[in-house]
Design an enzyme around this catalytic site. Structure first.
Site, mmCIF file in Angstrom:
data_model
loop_
_atom_site.group_PDB
_atom_site.id
_atom_site.type_symbol
_atom_site.label_atom_id
_atom_site.label_comp_id
_atom_site.label_asym_id
_atom_site.label_seq_id
_atom_site.Cartn_x
_atom_site.Cartn_y
_atom_site.Cartn_z
ATOM 1 N N ARG A 171 -32.485 101.726 6.377
ATOM 2 C CA ARG A 171 -31.071 101.432 6.629
ATOM 3 C C ARG A 171 -30.206 102.468 5.904
ATOM 4 O O ARG A 171 -30.164 102.488 4.678
ATOM 5 C CB ARG A 171 -30.693 100.031 6.116
ATOM 6 C CG ARG A 171 -31.309 98.866 6.862
ATOM 7 C CD ARG A 171 -30.680 97.568 6.349
ATOM 8 N NE ARG A 171 -31.199 96.385 7.021
ATOM 9 C CZ ARG A 171 -32.074 95.542 6.492
ATOM 10 N NH1 ARG A 171 -32.554 95.773 5.279
ATOM 11 N NH2 ARG A 171 -32.478 94.479 7.149
ATOM 12 N N ASP A 192 -39.489 102.586 1.087
ATOM 13 C CA ASP A 192 -40.659 102.636 1.954
ATOM 14 C C ASP A 192 -40.242 103.331 3.254
ATOM 15 O O ASP A 192 -39.107 103.782 3.380
ATOM 16 C CB ASP A 192 -41.150 101.208 2.226
ATOM 17 C CG ASP A 192 -42.598 101.156 2.685
ATOM 18 O OD1 ASP A 192 -43.253 102.209 2.697
ATOM 19 O OD2 ASP A 192 -43.068 100.062 3.020
ATOM 20 N N HIS A 239 -45.133 96.944 -0.130
ATOM 21 C CA HIS A 239 -44.104 97.701 -0.844
ATOM 22 C C HIS A 239 -43.617 96.954 -2.086
ATOM 23 O O HIS A 239 -43.464 97.540 -3.164
ATOM 24 C CB HIS A 239 -42.930 97.983 0.105
ATOM 25 C CG HIS A 239 -41.852 98.815 -0.508
ATOM 26 N ND1 HIS A 239 -40.571 98.859 0.002
ATOM 27 C CD2 HIS A 239 -41.834 99.622 -1.604
ATOM 28 C CE1 HIS A 239 -39.836 99.667 -0.734
ATOM 29 N NE2 HIS A 239 -40.574 100.138 -1.726
ATOM 30 N N ASP A 242 -31.687 96.129 0.453
ATOM 31 C CA ASP A 242 -30.686 97.134 0.822
ATOM 32 C C ASP A 242 -29.655 96.632 1.826
ATOM 33 O O ASP A 242 -28.925 97.426 2.417
ATOM 34 C CB ASP A 242 -31.385 98.373 1.381
ATOM 35 C CG ASP A 242 -32.253 98.068 2.599
ATOM 36 O OD1 ASP A 242 -32.397 96.874 2.944
ATOM 37 O OD2 ASP A 242 -32.795 99.016 3.204
ATOM 38 N N ASP A 243 -29.579 95.295 2.001
ATOM 39 C CA ASP A 243 -28.586 94.737 2.928
ATOM 40 C C ASP A 243 -27.785 93.615 2.266
ATOM 41 O O ASP A 243 -27.334 92.691 2.938
ATOM 42 C CB ASP A 243 -29.267 94.216 4.189
ATOM 43 C CG ASP A 243 -30.259 93.095 3.902
ATOM 44 O OD1 ASP A 243 -30.614 92.897 2.717
ATOM 45 O OD2 ASP A 243 -30.688 92.417 4.856
ATOM 46 N N ASP A 287 -42.611 85.714 0.363
ATOM 47 C CA ASP A 287 -41.642 84.719 -0.102
ATOM 48 C C ASP A 287 -42.131 83.295 0.163
ATOM 49 O O ASP A 287 -41.973 82.406 -0.697
ATOM 50 C CB ASP A 287 -40.263 84.954 0.531
ATOM 51 C CG ASP A 287 -40.322 85.174 2.035
ATOM 52 O OD1 ASP A 287 -41.417 85.326 2.592
ATOM 53 O OD2 ASP A 287 -39.240 85.190 2.664
#
Length: 451
Positions: A117, A144, A195, A217-218, A295
């Site tokens: 992204r 990654d 990762h 990253d979001d 998760d």
């Protein structure tokens, strides 16, 4: 005449005898010399062979020594961790935990998990905007995917100003994972788990940090994101029944939360989406880290071990990542409605002792089970408006799911635990008052078949 002939014959015989002995002697001498020469040559060959073997062994030893030198920092770190673990165990046995430095000296790195992204700049900009101290909150971006455009964006943040407290590390293994055909559609989830494991190993085993705050990253963050984690870190450190602190409330839609920005909870559900753990926890989880769906794996009883996380009433993160391996799962329906806190709460100046388990459990159970019981339809219609806290009760999985859907909260369960639940209770706001969707007072624990 005959005598002379005999004498002659005797002399000839003596000469022949002597000649034969002389020839025999020289033959034996030469044979021994040849044998000695052959033995000398054999010995020389053996010596040369031994020298070659020694040279090969010395080369192998040098390679081994070089490898040992490379592994020495890791060995030192393992030794240090074992010493810390032993000290922590002794402290725990004595009813104590290792003392923390003053809050201003605690270092909590931010690990950002990134891939492809280019909008990672949005997350980095807001982190840098609200970060109160670069030294106290260094940023580590682990990338990654090998996406060059995203890499260029991340590299642009490494300036003379940020170099010491901003790192860009790249996952070295970009290969596809061999999966059976039915699992190939989950390749992205396998790569994410791989990762995460590599990145967390870098943080704890290479960079040698004691704790970490993980973001992706979001994510946007609240103005008090750093304050929140710094204030709750001492609780995480000293309470063996806390295993994480999260910035996320799964039922954090604007219509489901109050205006109490300072309100925090214990939860049995692992929330993720901006979370903090200590190195001791990674020492436990890292060696058995799953190949995929990390998760959900965290939410299994084998990992949770009846431990809790701290979570806020109002989220300290929100996601703008509609694009991803989940292909926008829940985003349009749920995630985009999550309320991000916009008020700075000075958590480090507040007394958070109410979150300590014994006190919290006593107060929580009393508050939940002293609330008046209403049906879901009564709660939705707003009957008994004078009651500022009410309870809606469930007894079965199907009943929970039906009530959760009617009341507008997340209805799924993971390993039997409802999202944001504590002791089976989900707390949320409905039409201006607190509602507890709760099991009966004699609740015996989570049923893993409720999933």
């Amino acid at each position: 005449m005959p005598r002379l002939r005999r004498t002659h014959l005797v002399l000839v015989g003596v000469c022949v005898f002597l000649s034969w002995n002389i020839l025999t002697y020289y033959s034996l001498v030469n044979r021994n010399a040849d044998k000695e020469l052959e033995e000398e040559r054999g010995m020389e060959d053996r010596i040369n062979g031994l020298q070659s073997q020694i040279a090969v062994q010395m080369k192998d030893n040098q390679l081994l020594l070089d490898k040992l030198r490379q592994l020495q920092p890791l060995a030192d770190d393992i030794g240090r961790k074992e010493a810390e673990k032993g000290a922590a165990a002794r402290a725990a046995a004595a009813g104590k935990v290792p003392a923390l430095p003053p809050l201003e000296d605690i270092v909590l790195p931010i690990l950002m998990i990134a891939c492809d992204r280019t909008t990672v700049s949005r997350s980095l900009d807001i982190l840098l905007k609200y970060r109160p101290s670069a030294k106290q909150f260094p940023i580590i971006v682990s990338q990654d995917c090998g996406h060059e455009a995203t890499s260029t964006v991340i590299q642009s943040y490494i300036t003379a100003k940020h170099t010491s407290y901003f790192k860009h590390i790249k996952h070295p293994d970009l290969s596809d994972i061999k999966l059976p055909w039915p699992q190939k559609k989950f390749m992205g989830y396998y790569k994410i788990a791989r990762h995460y494991k590599w990145a967390l190993n870098q943080v704890f085993h290479v960079l040698n940090h004691s704790a970490v705050i993980i973001v992706e990253d979001d994510l946007d963050i609240a103005p008090d994101f750093f304050e929140y984690f710094l204030a709750t870190y001492p609780l995480l450190h000293k309470d063996p029944l806390l295993w994480c602190v999260s910035a996320w409330n799964d039922n954090g839609k604007g219509t489901l939360v109050s205006n109490e920005a300072e309100k925090l909870y214990r939860t049995d559900f692992f929330p993720g989406l901006g979370w903090m753990i200590e190195r001791s926890m990674w020492t436990e989880l890292g060696p058995k880290w799953p190949d995929t769906f990390w998760d959900d794996w965290m939410r299994h009883p084998e990992q949770r071990k009846d431990r809790q996380c701290i979570r806020p009433e109002i989220c300290r993160t929100s996601t703008f990542g509609k694009k991803g391996v989940s292909k926008g799962l829940f985003f349009e329906k749920h995630l985009k409605y999550i309320k991000l806190n916009d008020k700075f709460v000075p958590f480090t100046q507040k007394d958070l002792s109410y979150l300590e388990k014994d006190r919290y459990d006593t107060d929580f159970v009393k508050e939940v089970y002293s609330a008046v019981v209403l049906s879901s339809s009564e709660a939705l219609s707003g009957v008994q408006p004078e009651e500022k806290k009410v309870r809606v009760q469930y007894a079965t999985k199907d009943e929970f799911k039906k009530l959760a859907k009617a009341l507008g909260i997340m209805e799924d369960l993971k390993a039997g635990v409802p999202r944001a639940a504590y002791r089976g209770v989900v707390s949320f706001m409905l039409k201006g008052r607190r509602v507890y969707l709760a099991p009966p007072p004699d609740w015996k624990g989570y049923d893993i078949t409720w999933t």
